[in-house]
Design an enzyme around this catalytic site. Sequence first.
Site, PDB file in Angstrom:
ATOM      1  N   SER A  64       0.844  -1.194   0.000  1.00  0.00           N
ATOM      2  CA  SER A  64       0.000   0.000   0.000  1.00  0.00           C
ATOM      3  C   SER A  64       0.877   1.240   0.000  1.00  0.00           C
ATOM      4  O   SER A  64       1.831   1.330   0.777  1.00  0.00           O
ATOM      5  CB  SER A  64      -0.902   0.005   1.242  1.00  0.00           C
ATOM      6  OG  SER A  64      -1.495   1.273   1.446  1.00  0.00           O
ATOM      7  N   LYS A  65       0.539   2.191  -0.849  1.00  0.00           N
ATOM      8  CA  LYS A  65       1.336   3.426  -0.905  1.00  0.00           C
ATOM      9  C   LYS A  65       1.194   4.245   0.373  1.00  0.00           C
ATOM     10  O   LYS A  65       2.032   5.101   0.661  1.00  0.00           O
ATOM     11  CB  LYS A  65       0.952   4.262  -2.120  1.00  0.00           C
ATOM     12  CG  LYS A  65      -0.478   4.788  -2.111  1.00  0.00           C
ATOM     13  CD  LYS A  65      -0.767   5.581  -3.379  1.00  0.00           C
ATOM     14  CE  LYS A  65      -2.188   6.115  -3.400  1.00  0.00           C
ATOM     15  NZ  LYS A  65      -2.480   6.849  -4.654  1.00  0.00           N
ATOM     16  N   ARG A  66       0.148   3.985   1.156  1.00  0.00           N
ATOM     17  CA  ARG A  66      -0.027   4.709   2.417  1.00  0.00           C
ATOM     18  C   ARG A  66       0.823   4.113   3.533  1.00  0.00           C
ATOM     19  O   ARG A  66       1.067   4.764   4.540  1.00  0.00           O
ATOM     20  CB  ARG A  66      -1.505   4.705   2.818  1.00  0.00           C
ATOM     21  CG  ARG A  66      -2.384   5.564   1.946  1.00  0.00           C
ATOM     22  CD  ARG A  66      -3.821   5.528   2.393  1.00  0.00           C
ATOM     23  NE  ARG A  66      -4.420   4.216   2.213  1.00  0.00           N
ATOM     24  CZ  ARG A  66      -4.956   3.793   1.073  1.00  0.00           C
ATOM     25  NH1 ARG A  66      -4.946   4.580   0.010  1.00  0.00           N
ATOM     26  NH2 ARG A  66      -5.489   2.601   0.983  1.00  0.00           N
TER      27      ARG A  66
END
Length: 458
Positions: free
Chosen positions: A235-237
């Site tokens: 996840s980019k978060r």
Amino acid sequence: MSSDVRVRFAPSPTGMFHVGGARSALFNWAIAQQSGGTFVLRIEDTDANRNRPEWTEGIISALAWIGIHSESSHFEGPRMQSAQEPQHRAAVRGLLAGGRAYHCDCDRQQVIARTGDPNRGYDGHCRDRGLAEGLVRFRTPDEGATVVQDEIRGRVEFPNAAMEDFGIARSDGSPLFILANVVDDIEMGITQVVRGDEHLSNTPKQQLLWEALGAAPPVWAHVPVIVNEKRQKLSKRRDKVALEDYQAEGYLADAMVNYLMLLGWAPSGDREILPWDEMVAEFRLEDVNTSPAFFDVKKLRAINGEYIRALPLERFIEQSEPYLDPAWDRKVFAQLAELAQTRVGVLSELHDLLDFAFLDEPVFDEQSWNKGMKEPAAELLAATEEAYREAPWTAEELKSRLEEVGARFGLKLGKAQAPVRVAATGRTVGLPLFESLEVLGRERTLARIAAARARLTS
């Protein structure tokens, strides 16, 4: 496979290039090169909020870094999805005219009120109402199953009864992504669709659209999801997923390509490090694993280190340039480069590894100081200073002199050199010590030993 093979990579501009997208692009690139076919880059730019030229350039630049670029005869593009809108609208009109689609004016609350189930999809209420406007929905079959033959996952069946009549165009006539994607693939002659398995659930809908538009579906292949060390989808978060970040950190393009190709696939003979041409020759979709692929940063770093050490020295010096302080003397760096090449895993580590040679005084890491300056550090430094004062200034002689000093204190070389390393470089780990001292020079080395000794005795 023949030269008629046409694969595509169709990213949406997002401001960063995901490593999962890079893996999918490389799999497609390998297929195109292996078959003598074509890799089509299509930018899915119909979302106005994401339609920024610099983001599109970022995609092109990231692909070029991993070796996918317009200079190759296998490359076509970029093709812009927005340029295809007339064909998208024509396809919608054709599906409406042929009875394969219809207009719908229901909102979500009306559907829930009719079905009594907030989790149920659209109930087909408008199928036979003959509306002339509203959302355009595709009429899915009521019975049977849509069978997707996947090159990686095999035969996958989707019961048609579980598939709602899905939207293909907004009420203003503008196409939705699922239709635009299929029309573009047909118009561009795509023969194989290789993408992440998060798209598998949409595949039966797209296959129905291919067939309704009078085209034979492509070969489907859905590659495994990439997960982190907790086996969670990247996840980019939460995770470092931008290819650009790894490039900026000093990973080599060839190493990144090699590692990404290993996410879900493996070459023969238990090999992990091999050139691109050999990977292309061996790659087969049917050999791709269905299990999630672990993005192991430690393994990536180890592979990158192997690639760094395999570089010719001149190439290593060239690749290192962006990571060096502009004020550093490049002649001094050239003296240390061969040593540094054996120690770094990524090129961004060069600064902390080498700064001791360019500073007037070393910057002491307090943890290293406390670890390295244990008794009898002050006495050993004094003896080393004396032994080095008139010694021939070569790595071999410096090592020999320190072995003699250590023996007087009952210490082996590994223990004896710890306070000398900290005094000279500020750290307990780094480049080979005696070669570093040779480059540092007699005057600076003795001054640093004396300064460390003074700090110990003050």
